[in-house]
Scaffold this motif. Structure first.
Motif, PDB file in Angstrom:
ATOM      1  N   GLN A 251      59.237  11.203 -57.748  1.00  0.00           N
ATOM      2  CA  GLN A 251      58.290  10.045 -57.302  1.00  0.00           C
ATOM      3  C   GLN A 251      57.381   9.145 -58.556  1.00  0.00           C
ATOM      4  O   GLN A 251      57.017  10.045 -59.472  1.00  0.00           O
ATOM      5  CB  GLN A 251      57.767  10.570 -56.316  1.00  0.00           C
ATOM      6  N   CYS A 252      57.214   7.798 -58.104  1.00  0.00           N
ATOM      7  CA  CYS A 252      56.749   6.980 -58.798  1.00  0.00           C
ATOM      8  C   CYS A 252      54.469   7.503 -59.009  1.00  0.00           C
ATOM      9  O   CYS A 252      54.723   7.244 -57.490  1.00  0.00           O
ATOM     10  CB  CYS A 252      57.059   6.365 -59.543  1.00  0.00           C
ATOM     11  N   VAL A 253      54.151   8.237 -59.796  1.00  0.00           N
ATOM     12  CA  VAL A 253      52.813   7.667 -59.186  1.00  0.00           C
ATOM     13  C   VAL A 253      51.796   7.150 -60.652  1.00  0.00           C
ATOM     14  O   VAL A 253      52.090   7.207 -61.328  1.00  0.00           O
ATOM     15  CB  VAL A 253      52.303   9.541 -59.152  1.00  0.00           C
ATOM     16  N   ASP A 254      50.249   6.814 -60.253  1.00  0.00           N
ATOM     17  CA  ASP A 254      49.460   6.811 -61.166  1.00  0.00           C
ATOM     18  C   ASP A 254      48.772   7.930 -61.210  1.00  0.00           C
ATOM     19  O   ASP A 254      48.135   8.181 -60.038  1.00  0.00           O
ATOM     20  CB  ASP A 254      48.743   5.021 -60.377  1.00  0.00           C
ATOM     21  N   VAL A 255      48.634   8.336 -61.894  1.00  0.00           N
ATOM     22  CA  VAL A 255      47.912   9.240 -62.832  1.00  0.00           C
ATOM     23  C   VAL A 255      46.443   8.448 -63.152  1.00  0.00           C
ATOM     24  O   VAL A 255      46.543   8.424 -64.480  1.00  0.00           O
ATOM     25  CB  VAL A 255      48.359  10.189 -63.585  1.00  0.00           C
ATOM     26  N   TYR A 256      44.952   9.101 -62.729  1.00  0.00           N
ATOM     27  CA  TYR A 256      43.631   8.683 -63.397  1.00  0.00           C
ATOM     28  C   TYR A 256      43.725  10.014 -63.886  1.00  0.00           C
ATOM     29  O   TYR A 256      43.239  10.953 -63.484  1.00  0.00           O
ATOM     30  CB  TYR A 256      43.015   8.413 -62.205  1.00  0.00           C
ATOM     31  N   ARG A 257      42.932  10.049 -64.925  1.00  0.00           N
ATOM     32  CA  ARG A 257      42.584  10.797 -66.312  1.00  0.00           C
ATOM     33  C   ARG A 257      41.149  10.008 -67.088  1.00  0.00           C
ATOM     34  O   ARG A 257      40.917   9.003 -66.507  1.00  0.00           O
ATOM     35  CB  ARG A 257      43.258  10.903 -67.416  1.00  0.00           C
ATOM     36  N   LEU A 258      39.502  10.891 -66.662  1.00  0.00           N
ATOM     37  CA  LEU A 258      38.810  10.693 -67.807  1.00  0.00           C
ATOM     38  C   LEU A 258      38.481  11.220 -68.661  1.00  0.00           C
ATOM     39  O   LEU A 258      38.546  12.488 -69.018  1.00  0.00           O
ATOM     40  CB  LEU A 258      37.592  11.507 -66.718  1.00  0.00           C
ATOM     41  N   SER A 259      38.444  10.663 -70.182  1.00  0.00           N
ATOM     42  CA  SER A 259      37.850  11.150 -71.385  1.00  0.00           C
ATOM     43  C   SER A 259      36.374  10.397 -71.767  1.00  0.00           C
ATOM     44  O   SER A 259      36.684   9.225 -71.742  1.00  0.00           O
ATOM     45  CB  SER A 259      39.133  11.083 -72.322  1.00  0.00           C
ATOM     46  N   ASN A 260      35.124  11.057 -71.724  1.00  0.00           N
ATOM     47  CA  ASN A 260      34.079  10.674 -72.011  1.00  0.00           C
ATOM     48  C   ASN A 260      33.953  10.248 -71.490  1.00  0.00           C
ATOM     49  O   ASN A 260      33.481   9.326 -71.300  1.00  0.00           O
ATOM     50  CB  ASN A 260      33.964  10.964 -73.711  1.00  0.00           C
ATOM     51  N   GLY A 261      33.785  10.090 -69.680  1.00  0.00           N
ATOM     52  CA  GLY A 261      33.241   9.277 -69.056  1.00  0.00           C
ATOM     53  C   GLY A 261      34.251   7.495 -69.036  1.00  0.00           C
ATOM     54  O   GLY A 261      33.680   7.388 -68.382  1.00  0.00           O
ATOM     55  N   ASN A 262      35.466   7.720 -69.318  1.00  0.00           N
ATOM     56  CA  ASN A 262      36.075   6.366 -69.842  1.00  0.00           C
ATOM     57  C   ASN A 262      37.467   6.514 -69.029  1.00  0.00           C
ATOM     58  O   ASN A 262      37.588   7.837 -68.911  1.00  0.00           O
ATOM     59  CB  ASN A 262      36.508   5.499 -71.231  1.00  0.00           C
ATOM     60  N   VAL A 286      45.856  11.419 -58.334  1.00  0.00           N
ATOM     61  CA  VAL A 286      47.062  11.122 -58.501  1.00  0.00           C
ATOM     62  C   VAL A 286      47.330  10.844 -56.838  1.00  0.00           C
ATOM     63  O   VAL A 286      46.816  10.771 -55.996  1.00  0.00           O
ATOM     64  CB  VAL A 286      48.184  11.920 -58.226  1.00  0.00           C
ATOM     65  N   ARG A 287      47.687   9.182 -57.077  1.00  0.00           N
ATOM     66  CA  ARG A 287      47.925   8.350 -55.876  1.00  0.00           C
ATOM     67  C   ARG A 287      49.296   7.887 -56.101  1.00  0.00           C
ATOM     68  O   ARG A 287      49.837   7.768 -57.318  1.00  0.00           O
ATOM     69  CB  ARG A 287      47.023   7.363 -55.915  1.00  0.00           C
ATOM     70  N   ASP A 288      50.300   7.055 -55.165  1.00  0.00           N
ATOM     71  CA  ASP A 288      51.687   6.579 -55.433  1.00  0.00           C
ATOM     72  C   ASP A 288      51.064   5.682 -56.298  1.00  0.00           C
ATOM     73  O   ASP A 288      50.501   4.269 -56.137  1.00  0.00           O
ATOM     74  CB  ASP A 288      51.929   6.250 -53.564  1.00  0.00           C
ATOM     75  N   CYS A 289      52.328   5.171 -56.742  1.00  0.00           N
ATOM     76  CA  CYS A 289      52.292   3.808 -58.315  1.00  0.00           C
ATOM     77  C   CYS A 289      51.503   2.012 -56.855  1.00  0.00           C
ATOM     78  O   CYS A 289      52.168   2.386 -55.608  1.00  0.00           O
ATOM     79  CB  CYS A 289      53.633   3.646 -58.350  1.00  0.00           C
TER      80      CYS A 289
END
Length: 350
Positions: A251-262, A286-289
């Motif tokens: 499955q194609c997904v968009d993964v959102y991560r957070l580093s020091n508020g960015n 995680v969200r669908d692409c």
């Protein structure tokens, strides 16, 4: 007593069988098979007491027939599992005693006591066989050997005067066929009082003659059954189809991560196991692409990130004379009181 001959042991081995088996004659072997069959019938479940009594009576008759063929008493009970082993040893002893009584074997005089004792039951069959084979190996018991006289030296004969050769006379000799009085036949041995077929199969001439003379049995000659053809069945295994390869979930997904508020967003193609690790183990957003794209603030809120408030820098306060900031109106009045004498002194100097 003659000396030891190299051929004594092999000759006696041909005349007497080993104690391991095969020393009973055909008649004894046949009766032992009948006894085994009767013992099997008696052990069957569901037979009545009257049937057991008939079988026990027949067993007693057959055991008496075997004892009549032996030279020594057989005291083992027919129901004992060792009966047939002891019967075979007794047959071997019977054959050896018979051979020694034929006068073709030399043995010590004192060995006659062993023969008498084993016949009367005072000496066991195994003790008799041990002493017998020991003396055979020592050469004390051996076959009678007839010394051969030296062949006379033939005297030279004068050569005869050749005579005219007569014509050969052809003589016809009639060869008589061998006298075959009896042949092995397929027969049934039937016990007359019970009607039980004691044996069915090929019977030797000696067996047929004995049971024809036995008033307790009747001998019949039915046609020999034709054996049924043997049909061999070969099981053929059906061809096995290859198993389909398992489908791999991606499955194609968009993964959102957070580093020091960015906020960092990456697009990945993951399988089922990786997807489960992102969502259930690492608790990533995680969200669908290309679908439901969150804002940066939504990503921060998902991870519980709070923007830190800056701490204000304090302003330093100068030291020295008091200022109006420190004293207010009271300070101004106090400053004026101090200034009046100073102004008065200045006027005097003018």
């Amino acid at each position: 007593m003659a000396g030891r001959s190299p051929g004594n042991l092999s000759t006696l081995q041909e005349q007497s069988l080993s104690a391991s088996g095969g020393s009973c004659n055909d008649y004894v072997l046949f009766i032992s098979d009948v006894i085994r069959d009767l013992l099997s019938q008696r052990a069957e479940r569901g037979i009545s007491e009257s049937e057991k009594a008939v079988i026990n009576q027949r067993l007693s008759q057959e055991v008496s027939k075997i004892q009549g063929q032996l030279k020594i008493p057989l005291v083992t009970d027919v129901a004992d599992p060792k009966y047939f082993d002891d019967l075979d040893v007794a047959c071997n002893v019977t054959q050896i005693v018979t051979m020694l009584g034929e006068g073709q074997t030399v043995y010590p005089d004192w060995f006659r006591n062993n023969i008498n004792n084993v016949e009367s039951g005072q000496l066991t069959s195994q003790e008799f066989l041990d002493s017998y084979y020991y003396l055979v190996n020592e050469g004390s018991i051996h076959s009678i050997t007839t010394p051969q006289s030296p062949e006379p030296t033939p005297e030279p004969t004068p050569e005869p005067t050749p005579e005219p050769t007569p014509e050969p006379v052809v003589t016809t000799v009639e060869v008589e066929p061998p006298d075959v009085t009896c042949q092995a036949k397929y027969c049934q041995l039937i016990h007359i009082s019970t009607g039980i077929v004691a044996h069915e199969g090929m019977c030797a001439c000696e067996t047929i003659e004995r049971y024809q003379q036995d008033p307790a049995y009747r001998v019949e000659f039915p046609p020999e059954p034709t054996p049924e053809p043997v049909v061999t069945t070969v099981e053929v295994e059906p061809p096995t189809e290859p198993e389909p390869e398992p489908e791999v979930f991606t499955q194609c997904v968009d993964v959102y991560r957070l580093s020091n508020g960015n906020v960092m967003a990456t697009r990945e193609t993951v399988d089922y196991q990786t997807m489960a690790d992102y969502v259930n183990i690492q608790h990533l957003l995680v969200r669908d692409c290309g679908r439901d794209v969150p804002s940066d603030q939504e990503v921060r809120d998902y991870y519980g990130y709070v923007t830190p408030t800056p701490t204000p820098t304090p302003t330093p306060t100068p030291t020295g004379l008091p200022t109006t900031d420190n004293f207010g109106i009271a300070g101004i009045l106090f400053a004026g009181v101090l200034a009046l004498p100073i102004l008065a002194g200045l006027g005097k100097w003018k």
